[in-house]
Scaffold this motif. Sequence first.
Motif, mmCIF file in Angstrom:
data_model
loop_
_atom_site.group_PDB
_atom_site.id
_atom_site.type_symbol
_atom_site.label_atom_id
_atom_site.label_comp_id
_atom_site.label_asym_id
_atom_site.label_seq_id
_atom_site.Cartn_x
_atom_site.Cartn_y
_atom_site.Cartn_z
ATOM 1 N N VAL A 195 20.862 14.352 -10.977
ATOM 2 C CA VAL A 195 20.455 13.238 -9.992
ATOM 3 C C VAL A 195 20.210 13.926 -8.601
ATOM 4 O O VAL A 195 20.205 15.015 -8.443
ATOM 5 C CB VAL A 195 21.691 12.524 -9.481
ATOM 6 N N GLN A 196 19.299 13.115 -7.779
ATOM 7 C CA GLN A 196 18.804 13.624 -6.547
ATOM 8 C C GLN A 196 19.775 12.803 -5.311
ATOM 9 O O GLN A 196 20.531 13.491 -4.595
ATOM 10 C CB GLN A 196 17.451 13.567 -6.470
ATOM 11 N N SER A 197 19.314 11.696 -5.081
ATOM 12 C CA SER A 197 19.958 10.765 -4.033
ATOM 13 C C SER A 197 21.291 10.220 -4.232
ATOM 14 O O SER A 197 21.675 10.412 -5.463
ATOM 15 C CB SER A 197 19.060 9.727 -3.624
ATOM 16 N N ALA A 198 21.777 9.651 -3.180
ATOM 17 C CA ALA A 198 23.174 9.172 -3.264
ATOM 18 C C ALA A 198 22.930 7.722 -4.116
ATOM 19 O O ALA A 198 23.937 7.567 -4.798
ATOM 20 C CB ALA A 198 23.551 8.738 -1.907
ATOM 21 N N GLU A 199 21.725 7.318 -4.133
ATOM 22 C CA GLU A 199 21.723 6.067 -4.961
ATOM 23 C C GLU A 199 21.800 6.382 -6.395
ATOM 24 O O GLU A 199 22.349 5.697 -7.302
ATOM 25 C CB GLU A 199 20.562 5.243 -4.638
#
Length: 402
Positions: free
Chosen positions: A253-257
């Motif tokens: 994953v990359q973002s918090a979302e």
Amino acid sequence: MLQGKKILLGVSGSIAAYKAATLTRLLVKEGAIVKVIMTPAAADFITPLTLATLSKNEVPLHISDHNSWNNHVMLGRWADVMLIAPASANTIAKMANGLCDNLLLATYLSATCPVLFAPAMDEDMWKHPATRQNIARLLQYGHQQIPVAAGELASGLIGEGRMAEPENIVALLRRHFSVAASARKPLDGKIAVVTAGPTIEHIDPVRYISNHSSGKMGIAIAEALADAGAQVKLVLGPTNLTTHHNGIDIIPVQSAEDMFRSVIAVYPLSDIVVAAAAVADYRPVQIADKKIKKGEDKFSISLEKTHDILRTLGNNKGPQQLLVGFSLETNNEREYALKKLRDKNLDMIVMNSLADPGAGFNHDTNKVTLFDNKGKERDIPLKSKQEVARDIVSAIIELQHA
């Protein structure tokens, strides 16, 4: 050894399919819970009704039968053992190469349990280099081959390739479970989710907000959980580190979302969640679609809160789920950690401080204190992150059995 064991019997298209009736009857007599799935070709040799009657469970034949399209994954997770008997040359070839054109193969590819297979074919087929190669590949996958017998074959010839007799297969299953019982690990059969690493929140196509997390601690915990027998889903933020442990599936994953959505997707099936990632608390309200050019002396970015992953998990935690959080602080460490433990409905929290030399981001060592929801406190002195991870997993195992 077979009392209460869940055995998924896969029957493929071979004349030896008639032995599946005796095998099913013997397994049920031993106290096993037996579910049978068949290939369409197997139904030319023995009817699903026969095996349904003997097993006392419906026997789906096609992927659309009995909601099998939705349930074949759960069926593969249900079993303590998947036994494919007979395993024809055709089915063995498809298993070895990951083909999936019937219900048996779809379930096989979804199975998380040990797989045993009993080949059945004519001697020339058995000795063909392609079959030998396919068998070797299945053994590399960690599957167990039940030895073939020699004798009269369907072709009328005498030679190797006969499926083992049902009584011998049952005896082998007894040995399998006996060995498994002696080698059982404390988290066998458990599904664990671990978050690790940082998240990045884009400002524009070339800039982002992030933190100094390397993911070392989270990866070490994932490996320690897998060593203890758990099947681990590692939700890993952007980092140059990784793991190649066989018991770990990485979800990048990359973002918090991204991390929120990935964790929520796997959470319902999880037994243990360890949230070790350093997740951004805020993200830009708007992401520029082009690079922001230098302009005024002062520049501001409007931020909004990200999803609170731990709070969401705590609010939706089931009675058998165990939730562990991390608290990295620069001051009032104990106060903040205990508040987080209570407010987010955690079972345990791991507290560490940037004020401790050798602890925190990017170090190979760590020093932590564990607080659980039963009031127990445990100080773990400065050690390698791998050793700290093993201590954390030991505490998780204690909580599981408390």
